[in-house]
Scaffold this motif. Sequence first.
Motif, mmCIF file in Angstrom:
data_model
loop_
_atom_site.group_PDB
_atom_site.id
_atom_site.type_symbol
_atom_site.label_atom_id
_atom_site.label_comp_id
_atom_site.label_asym_id
_atom_site.label_seq_id
_atom_site.Cartn_x
_atom_site.Cartn_y
_atom_site.Cartn_z
ATOM 1 N N LEU A 7 0.844 -1.195 0.000
ATOM 2 C CA LEU A 7 0.000 0.000 0.000
ATOM 3 C C LEU A 7 0.879 1.245 0.000
ATOM 4 O O LEU A 7 1.753 1.407 0.860
ATOM 5 N N GLY A 8 0.669 2.147 -0.964
ATOM 6 C CA GLY A 8 1.322 3.445 -0.953
ATOM 7 C C GLY A 8 0.569 4.394 -0.044
ATOM 8 O O GLY A 8 -0.665 4.370 0.012
ATOM 9 N N LEU A 9 1.304 5.265 0.655
ATOM 10 C CA LEU A 9 0.704 6.192 1.604
ATOM 11 C C LEU A 9 1.102 7.620 1.266
ATOM 12 O O LEU A 9 2.035 7.860 0.497
ATOM 13 N N GLY A 10 0.409 8.582 1.873
ATOM 14 C CA GLY A 10 0.768 9.984 1.694
ATOM 15 C C GLY A 10 0.682 10.397 0.240
ATOM 16 O O GLY A 10 -0.285 10.096 -0.457
ATOM 17 N N SER A 11 1.721 11.080 -0.241
ATOM 18 C CA SER A 11 1.682 11.583 -1.607
ATOM 19 C C SER A 11 1.953 10.510 -2.654
ATOM 20 O O SER A 11 1.881 10.798 -3.848
ATOM 21 N N VAL A 12 2.262 9.275 -2.234
ATOM 22 C CA VAL A 12 2.290 8.158 -3.188
ATOM 23 C C VAL A 12 1.126 7.217 -2.910
ATOM 24 O O VAL A 12 1.109 6.075 -3.350
ATOM 25 N N GLY A 13 0.140 7.729 -2.162
ATOM 26 C CA GLY A 13 -1.075 6.992 -1.900
ATOM 27 C C GLY A 13 -2.184 7.429 -2.845
ATOM 28 O O GLY A 13 -1.947 7.709 -4.023
ATOM 29 N N ALA A 14 -3.394 7.543 -2.308
ATOM 30 C CA ALA A 14 -4.540 7.895 -3.146
ATOM 31 C C ALA A 14 -4.480 9.340 -3.622
ATOM 32 O O ALA A 14 -5.151 9.701 -4.591
ATOM 33 N N GLU A 15 -3.694 10.183 -2.938
ATOM 34 C CA GLU A 15 -3.560 11.589 -3.334
ATOM 35 C C GLU A 15 -2.288 11.773 -4.143
ATOM 36 O O GLU A 15 -1.460 12.664 -3.883
ATOM 37 N N LEU A 16 -2.132 10.984 -5.179
ATOM 38 C CA LEU A 16 -0.898 10.940 -5.959
ATOM 39 C C LEU A 16 -0.602 12.264 -6.655
ATOM 40 O O LEU A 16 0.553 12.563 -6.978
ATOM 41 N N ASP A 17 -1.610 13.070 -6.859
ATOM 42 C CA ASP A 17 -1.384 14.360 -7.510
ATOM 43 C C ASP A 17 -0.544 15.302 -6.650
ATOM 44 O O ASP A 17 -0.050 16.322 -7.141
ATOM 45 N N ARG A 18 -0.367 14.992 -5.368
ATOM 46 C CA ARG A 18 0.471 15.809 -4.487
ATOM 47 C C ARG A 18 1.954 15.474 -4.601
ATOM 48 O O ARG A 18 2.801 16.193 -4.077
#
Length: 279
Positions: free
Chosen positions: A31-42
């Motif tokens: 599971l990717g977290l933070g800015s490599v999680g579901a909010e990848l645009d960040r």
Amino acid sequence: MTTPEPVAGLLARLDLIAAGLEASGQALALLGLGSVGAELDRADRYSDLDFFVLARPGQVGALLEDLGWLGGGVVHAFRNTPDGFKVLFAGGVLGEFAVFDEAGLRGAAFVNARVVWRSPDAPADLPLHLRPPEARAQPLSAAQRTHHLGEALTNLLVGVRRFRRGERLSAWQFTQVYALGHALALAADATPPQSGRADPYGVERRFEVRYPALAARLGGCLPGLDGTPGAALAILDLLDGLHLPGWADAGALSAQVRREAGEALADRTPRAVRGRLHG
């Protein structure tokens, strides 16, 4: 739209880790977290590589003992929690990860993870703990506001007094870390955000984007090790401008802070200068 090269490098590293986990036979999901999680645009060139590994039953220890599944290129690693590591990869990518069994993952605190890789027999409800798109930070309760205000003002008073004693490091911490943190919690609660996603774990994340007018005042609140009296006055002014419901009730305490901060400033002003100022 093409993915910026630094972000592409982060995602390529995640793909390499996923391949290593799959080949190990010891994991169920990444599971990717933070800015490599579901909010990848960040994600940008300054993003860290934060992720969780879901281990197969009985395999948590094995994955933590042998980090070969990271895919090589690790130039430094240290175990910062019982569950995981911080690692530096060649090229400068900083990663932080934890390895859980299913019960541990379900009990972990995180939101908006993204499934990077999953085994066919991984739990069907991954990634867990999704935050609804319309979710907003909950307003502070009256008790929380009272707590933040009381802590901010008493920390300012302690900080000013320690500064006058000569304990500048402790004074800096009490004013420009502790007190400011409580003041920012109150300010963010009282001020509508302009844009950007709230961070569930810290108001300071993306503060400049969400509260640009407040951020413009941070310089006065953070003058550094020798600036505690001025910081105390700037934080008082910030709190005063919020029109908090309990501000009048804290008048005696805020006045004491202002008086002692002013005295501390006068202590630092050469006598000849003070004479010209008051002449």
